[in-house]
Write a protein that holds these residues in place. Structure first.
Motif, PDB file in Angstrom:
ATOM      1  N   PRO A 113       0.861  -1.180   0.000  1.00  0.00           N
ATOM      2  CA  PRO A 113       0.000   0.000   0.000  1.00  0.00           C
ATOM      3  C   PRO A 113       0.906   1.240   0.000  1.00  0.00           C
ATOM      4  O   PRO A 113       1.676   1.440   0.943  1.00  0.00           O
ATOM      5  N   VAL A 114       0.836   2.035  -1.057  1.00  0.00           N
ATOM      6  CA  VAL A 114       1.764   3.155  -1.197  1.00  0.00           C
ATOM      7  C   VAL A 114       1.024   4.479  -1.033  1.00  0.00           C
ATOM      8  O   VAL A 114       0.000   4.720  -1.668  1.00  0.00           O
ATOM      9  N   THR A 115       1.575   5.309  -0.150  1.00  0.00           N
ATOM     10  CA  THR A 115       1.115   6.689  -0.003  1.00  0.00           C
ATOM     11  C   THR A 115       2.212   7.578  -0.574  1.00  0.00           C
ATOM     12  O   THR A 115       3.397   7.359  -0.289  1.00  0.00           O
ATOM     13  N   GLY A 116       1.814   8.548  -1.387  1.00  0.00           N
ATOM     14  CA  GLY A 116       2.808   9.451  -1.964  1.00  0.00           C
ATOM     15  C   GLY A 116       2.545  10.878  -1.538  1.00  0.00           C
ATOM     16  O   GLY A 116       1.416  11.240  -1.198  1.00  0.00           O
ATOM     17  N   TRP A 117       3.597  11.675  -1.562  1.00  0.00           N
ATOM     18  CA  TRP A 117       3.481  13.082  -1.160  1.00  0.00           C
ATOM     19  C   TRP A 117       4.226  13.963  -2.153  1.00  0.00           C
ATOM     20  O   TRP A 117       5.345  13.621  -2.560  1.00  0.00           O
ATOM     21  N   SER A 118       3.577  15.025  -2.563  1.00  0.00           N
ATOM     22  CA  SER A 118       4.194  15.933  -3.534  1.00  0.00           C
ATOM     23  C   SER A 118       3.818  17.366  -3.193  1.00  0.00           C
ATOM     24  O   SER A 118       3.073  17.612  -2.243  1.00  0.00           O
ATOM     25  N   ARG A 119       4.325  18.314  -3.975  1.00  0.00           N
ATOM     26  CA  ARG A 119       4.035  19.732  -3.695  1.00  0.00           C
ATOM     27  C   ARG A 119       2.633  20.073  -4.190  1.00  0.00           C
ATOM     28  O   ARG A 119       1.850  20.685  -3.491  1.00  0.00           O
ATOM     29  N   SER A 120       2.337  19.626  -5.411  1.00  0.00           N
ATOM     30  CA  SER A 120       1.000  19.899  -5.955  1.00  0.00           C
ATOM     31  C   SER A 120       0.136  18.646  -5.804  1.00  0.00           C
ATOM     32  O   SER A 120       0.653  17.545  -5.586  1.00  0.00           O
ATOM     33  N   GLU A 121      -1.151  18.842  -5.970  1.00  0.00           N
ATOM     34  CA  GLU A 121      -2.079  17.710  -5.848  1.00  0.00           C
ATOM     35  C   GLU A 121      -1.871  16.761  -7.022  1.00  0.00           C
ATOM     36  O   GLU A 121      -1.660  17.194  -8.153  1.00  0.00           O
ATOM     37  N   LYS A 122      -1.945  15.450  -6.749  1.00  0.00           N
ATOM     38  CA  LYS A 122      -1.682  14.455  -7.801  1.00  0.00           C
ATOM     39  C   LYS A 122      -2.729  13.359  -7.747  1.00  0.00           C
ATOM     40  O   LYS A 122      -3.359  13.127  -6.713  1.00  0.00           O
ATOM     41  N   SER A 123      -2.856  12.652  -8.866  1.00  0.00           N
ATOM     42  CA  SER A 123      -3.726  11.480  -8.880  1.00  0.00           C
ATOM     43  C   SER A 123      -2.987  10.375  -9.632  1.00  0.00           C
ATOM     44  O   SER A 123      -2.715  10.506 -10.827  1.00  0.00           O
ATOM     45  N   ILE A 124      -2.620   9.338  -8.915  1.00  0.00           N
ATOM     46  CA  ILE A 124      -1.899   8.215  -9.529  1.00  0.00           C
ATOM     47  C   ILE A 124      -2.638   6.944  -9.141  1.00  0.00           C
ATOM     48  O   ILE A 124      -2.849   6.687  -7.936  1.00  0.00           O
ATOM     49  N   GLU A 125      -3.014   6.171 -10.131  1.00  0.00           N
ATOM     50  CA  GLU A 125      -3.833   4.985  -9.869  1.00  0.00           C
ATOM     51  C   GLU A 125      -3.152   4.062  -8.849  1.00  0.00           C
ATOM     52  O   GLU A 125      -1.967   3.743  -8.983  1.00  0.00           O
ATOM     53  N   GLY A 126      -3.880   3.680  -7.838  1.00  0.00           N
ATOM     54  CA  GLY A 126      -3.378   2.730  -6.853  1.00  0.00           C
ATOM     55  C   GLY A 126      -2.535   3.358  -5.761  1.00  0.00           C
ATOM     56  O   GLY A 126      -2.077   2.665  -4.846  1.00  0.00           O
ATOM     57  N   VAL A 127      -2.270   4.668  -5.852  1.00  0.00           N
ATOM     58  CA  VAL A 127      -1.421   5.336  -4.861  1.00  0.00           C
ATOM     59  C   VAL A 127      -2.267   6.386  -4.125  1.00  0.00           C
ATOM     60  O   VAL A 127      -2.989   7.150  -4.762  1.00  0.00           O
ATOM     61  N   THR A 128      -2.188   6.393  -2.803  1.00  0.00           N
ATOM     62  CA  THR A 128      -2.867   7.445  -2.030  1.00  0.00           C
ATOM     63  C   THR A 128      -2.002   8.695  -2.114  1.00  0.00           C
ATOM     64  O   THR A 128      -0.874   8.706  -1.616  1.00  0.00           O
ATOM     65  N   CYS A 129      -2.513   9.714  -2.801  1.00  0.00           N
ATOM     66  CA  CYS A 129      -1.693  10.903  -3.056  1.00  0.00           C
ATOM     67  C   CYS A 129      -2.050  12.022  -2.086  1.00  0.00           C
ATOM     68  O   CYS A 129      -3.217  12.401  -1.976  1.00  0.00           O
ATOM     69  N   LEU A 130      -1.036  12.538  -1.408  1.00  0.00           N
ATOM     70  CA  LEU A 130      -1.225  13.624  -0.447  1.00  0.00           C
ATOM     71  C   LEU A 130      -0.288  14.768  -0.819  1.00  0.00           C
ATOM     72  O   LEU A 130       0.712  14.566  -1.518  1.00  0.00           O
TER      73      LEU A 130
END
Ligand code: NAP
Length: 310
Positions: free
Chosen positions: A159-176
């Protein structure tokens, strides 16, 4: 008329790049005088490594772009003499190398491989590790490399959570994103991977306060840049058990000095900035395509945003 392309990098790089660059330029129909010694005022493009001898771009009055051979640009982005567009390296070979390093080191910790490597002592220890589905991983940085690694880990079941500066949408990844996103991303991470660029905003992102947000015993993998982590805070967190292990590929000073505490620390693995290298074959095609674009009047790709620093 052929255009003039200066290759400005360490001499050993010229040996590995000359043939693939010539081939890639020919493939996109560019006739070029490519070399390491061209009068600055006659240079049309600079293929560039930040550790080359070119540090003052002022004499390159005709240059249309500087094409970085590295993904990271922190050593050139602030150069006031550089007024031309600056493109960074985005290369399939670089991404593939990073995916292999990140998945390999994630699996090392996930499967407790060290226990077996260092435990060949005749004792039959039973140990059933959790499946990947039960091992949350957080990816700090969801750019070219972070996204490729997040997707690879997702395919393995993490289960992958990702974090970036701008909002993102990547299939299967919880993007914050944002400050609150960082807190949430760290609060669940049993393994945290740093694939951020080094900027004034990301320096010391992992410090005493943010390390304390991680679950106790979390593992850190840093193939991003050394100064993303406050070294003293990390050493203290390793010693207290807050952090279980740190596998570090990048450092404030490289090569890592012989007497640096990381070398001898039992909970640190040092790899010598080898997570991923730009590959001459694939990178040459990226450079040639940008030169083709420049000559055709098309916009360059992979341009660095000088304001945000990456
Ligand atoms: P990239 O495509 O520019 O992606 C950078 C990511 O970091 C983006 O998702 C960006 O957010 C995020 N980011 C930047 N500043 C941020 C901030 N203040 N807060 C939150 N997120 C932030 O870069 P890349 O190609 O993936 O490469 C990442 C880094 O890896 C490079 O800069 C380099 O330092 C390192 N690297 C290391 C090796 C090695 O061998 N160890 C090899 C290659 C690269 P947005 O998406 O919102 O812009």
């Amino acid at each position: 008329m052929p255009i003039n392309i200066l290759f400005a990098a360490k001499p050993e790089r010229w040996v590995t790049y000359e043939a693939p660059l010539r081939a890639a330029l020919a493939d996109v129909g560019i006739s070029a005088n490519l070399g390491t010694d061209i009068a600055p005022e006659e240079v049309d493009y600079i293929v560039y490594a930040p550790n080359s001898s070119v540090q003052d771009f002022t004499p390159y009055t005709r240059a249309k772009a500087v094409l970085n051979l590295w993904a990271g640009v922190e050593d050139v982005v602030g150069n006031k003499t550089l007024t031309q567009p600056l493109a960074r390296m985005v290369d399939d070979g670089l991404s593939q190398g990073m995916v292999e390093w990140v998945t390999g080191h994630t699996l090392r910790h996930h499967l407790s491989i060290d226990t077996y490597i260092h435990g060949q002592d005749g004792v039959w220890r039973t140990n059933t590790p959790p499946l990947a589905y039960d091992r949350p991983v957080t990816m700090l940085g969801l750019g070219e490399l972070g996204t490729a690694c997040a997707q690879a880990l997702t395919r393995l079941g993490f289960p992958v959570t990702g974090w970036s500066r701008s909002e993102k949408s990547i299939e299967g990844v919880t993007c914050l994103h944002g400050a609150d996103g960082l807190r949430r991303a760290l609060s669940t991470a049993e393994i945290v991977v740093l694939l951020l660029p080094l900027t004034s905003e990301t320096e010391n992102l992992l410090n005493a306060e943010t390390l304390a947000l991680l679950p106790r015993g979390a593992i850190i993998l840093n193939p991003g840049r050394g100064p993303l982590i406050d070294d003293d805070a990390l050493l203290a967190a390793l010693d207290s058990g807050q952090i279980g292990h740190a596998t570090l590929d990048v450092f404030r000073t490289e090569p890592l000095p012989k007497d640096h505490p990381y070398w001898a620390h039992p909970k640190v693995t040092v790899t010598p900035h080898c997570a991923s290298e730009t590959r001459p074959g694939t990178a040459s095609r990226v450079i040639a395509e940008n030169i083709r674009r420049g000559e055709a009047g098309e916009p360059f790709v992979h341009l660095v945003d000088r304001g945000s620093g990456y």
